[in-house]
Structure formats: structure tokens, C-alpha cells
Write a protein that holds these residues in place. Structure first.
Motif: not given
Length: 220
Positions: A39-62
Motif C-alpha cells: 500500500g505504500i505505492g510500489k506498483s503506483t510508481l511503476l505505473d508512473a514510469i510506464g505512463g499508466h498513472l491512474t487519474q487522481g494521482f499526481a507525479l512530481e520529479g523527473r
């Protein structure tokens, strides 16, 4: 190819960060590992890298792949492959046609496409199974076929989300060795999420612990 995260943070809309700012570098043929509590966001981080971040989440950094900033690019433009814990093959396609579905666009012509798939099947220990129904494959065979389909797309980086978690101990070690060998042969960076310390040890790359009390930087 090098995959780099620079002070990456993901927030639920209007909420606190899921994990502290995280940085890492995975070089060519290197497998970095992400661990941390559920639940800490490991899979969500992979989603962000792959371009599949779910709506409702925001990414910061590069997020950089070989120096190219992936943030803002659609998933299909990122050249990032994904491998999940469920080795999903299309049930309406043969094993060979499943692999052909993943072929890079630069492989053109029926003969060239068939040759590329046959070579991938042989590399996966599945020679002669082009016309086989995926439902008749063993768990290990399905995992190898799914990996080869992903690699046939010629990704510049690979994301592994608990890819071995549903395999028994003996098959897990076999698939881990098979997967890591092909990543290193292709000299592409990979980032793996896992709960298994043996996975991280076998990867032998940088390890990121997303637990809040851990240092969130792994650089070469």
C-alpha cells in the motif's frame, strides 16, 4: 540505455506523498529493486514510469530514460515494457500469435515476423509451439511466453511488478534466472517490485526501500 528517477514523489489528489522523494539510476543490463510495505505505492510508481498513472494521482520529479524525460509522454511513446505477476496471454490467439502481437513495428513482412517469433519461441524453450493453445501451457511456459512477447516489442527499459510471486519456489528460481538473463543480454535497464529478498539478491542491483524511515536515494 539508463533509467533514472530524480526526486520522484507521487501524491493522491490533495493528499500527502505516498513515499518520500525517491531517486535511483539503473544502467544498461542492470535490475534495480523496489521493496516496501503493501500500500505504500510500489506498483503506483511503476505505473508512473510506464505512463499508466491512474487519474487522481499526481507525479512530481523527473523520470529519464537514456536522458529523455518521459514525464508528459503517452505510454506508447515511452518504449517501456511491463511484466506482471499474472502471465496474461490472449486466449483467442495461439502462442505464436500472442508473441507476434508484441513485435516491434520495424519487423515487417510475414516471413520476417514469423522468423522473429520462431527465434523467440526457441529462446524461451518453446520451439514448435507456435500453434499451441495458450491454455495448454504450464505456468512456467506461460511466463516465458509473456516475457518474450514483451521483449519482442524492443523496449528500452523493463518494469517487473511482482513477476514471480505466483510461481512455486523451484519455478520461481528458474523464471528469475531466465528473465534476468534476457534483460542482461539485451542490455536494457529494469526496475522490479518484489516482496522476496531472494529476488533482490538475484537481481544484484540497486535496492530502494520505500518505507518512510529509509533513505530514498540510490545512485551510481
Amino acid at each position: 540505455m539508463t533509467l533514472e528517477l530524480r526526486d520522484v514523489v507521487i501524491r493522491a489528489q490533495g493528499g500527502a506523498p505516498l513515499f518520500p522523494p525517491t531517486s535511483l539510476v539503473a544502467g544498461p543490463g542492470e535490475i534495480a529493486t523496489i521493496i516496501g510495505p503493501s500500500g505504500i505505492g510500489k506498483s503506483t510508481l511503476l505505473d508512473a514510469i510506464g505512463g499508466h498513472l491512474t487519474q487522481g494521482f499526481a507525479l512530481e520529479g523527473r523520470i529519464l530514460l537514456d536522458g529523455r524525460d518521459l514525464c508528459g509522454l503517452p505510454a506508447e511513446a515511452r518504449r517501456v515494457g511491463l511484466m506482471f505477476q499474472d502471465s496474461v496471454l490472449f486466449p483467442h490467439l495461439s502462442v505464436g500469435d500472442n508473441l507476434a502481437f508484441g513485435l516491434a513495428r520495424n519487423v515487417r513482412g510475414r516471413a520476417a515476423r514469423r522468423r522473429a517469433v520462431d527465434e523467440a519461441l526457441e529462446a524461451a524453450g518453446l520451439a514448435g509451439l507456435y500453434d499451441r493453445d495458450p491454455a495448454t501451457l504450464s505456468g512456467g511456459q506461460r511466463s516465458r511466453a509473456a516475457l518474450m512477447r514483451t521483449l519482442l516489442a524492443e523496449p528500452h527499459a523493463l518494469l517487473l511488478d511482482e513477476p514471480f510471486s505466483k510461481l512455486d519456489v523451484a519455478l520461481r528460481a528458474e523464471m528469475r534466472a531466465f528473465t534476468f538473463e534476457h534483460i542482461r543480454q539485451r542490455n536494457i535497464p529494469a526496475l522490479m517490485v518484489t516482496h522476496d529478498v531472494a529476488d533482490a539478491e538475484a537481481a544484484a542491483g540497486p535496492v530502494i526501500d520505500l518505507a518512510p524511515s529509509q533513505v530514498q536515494t540510490s545512485r551510481k
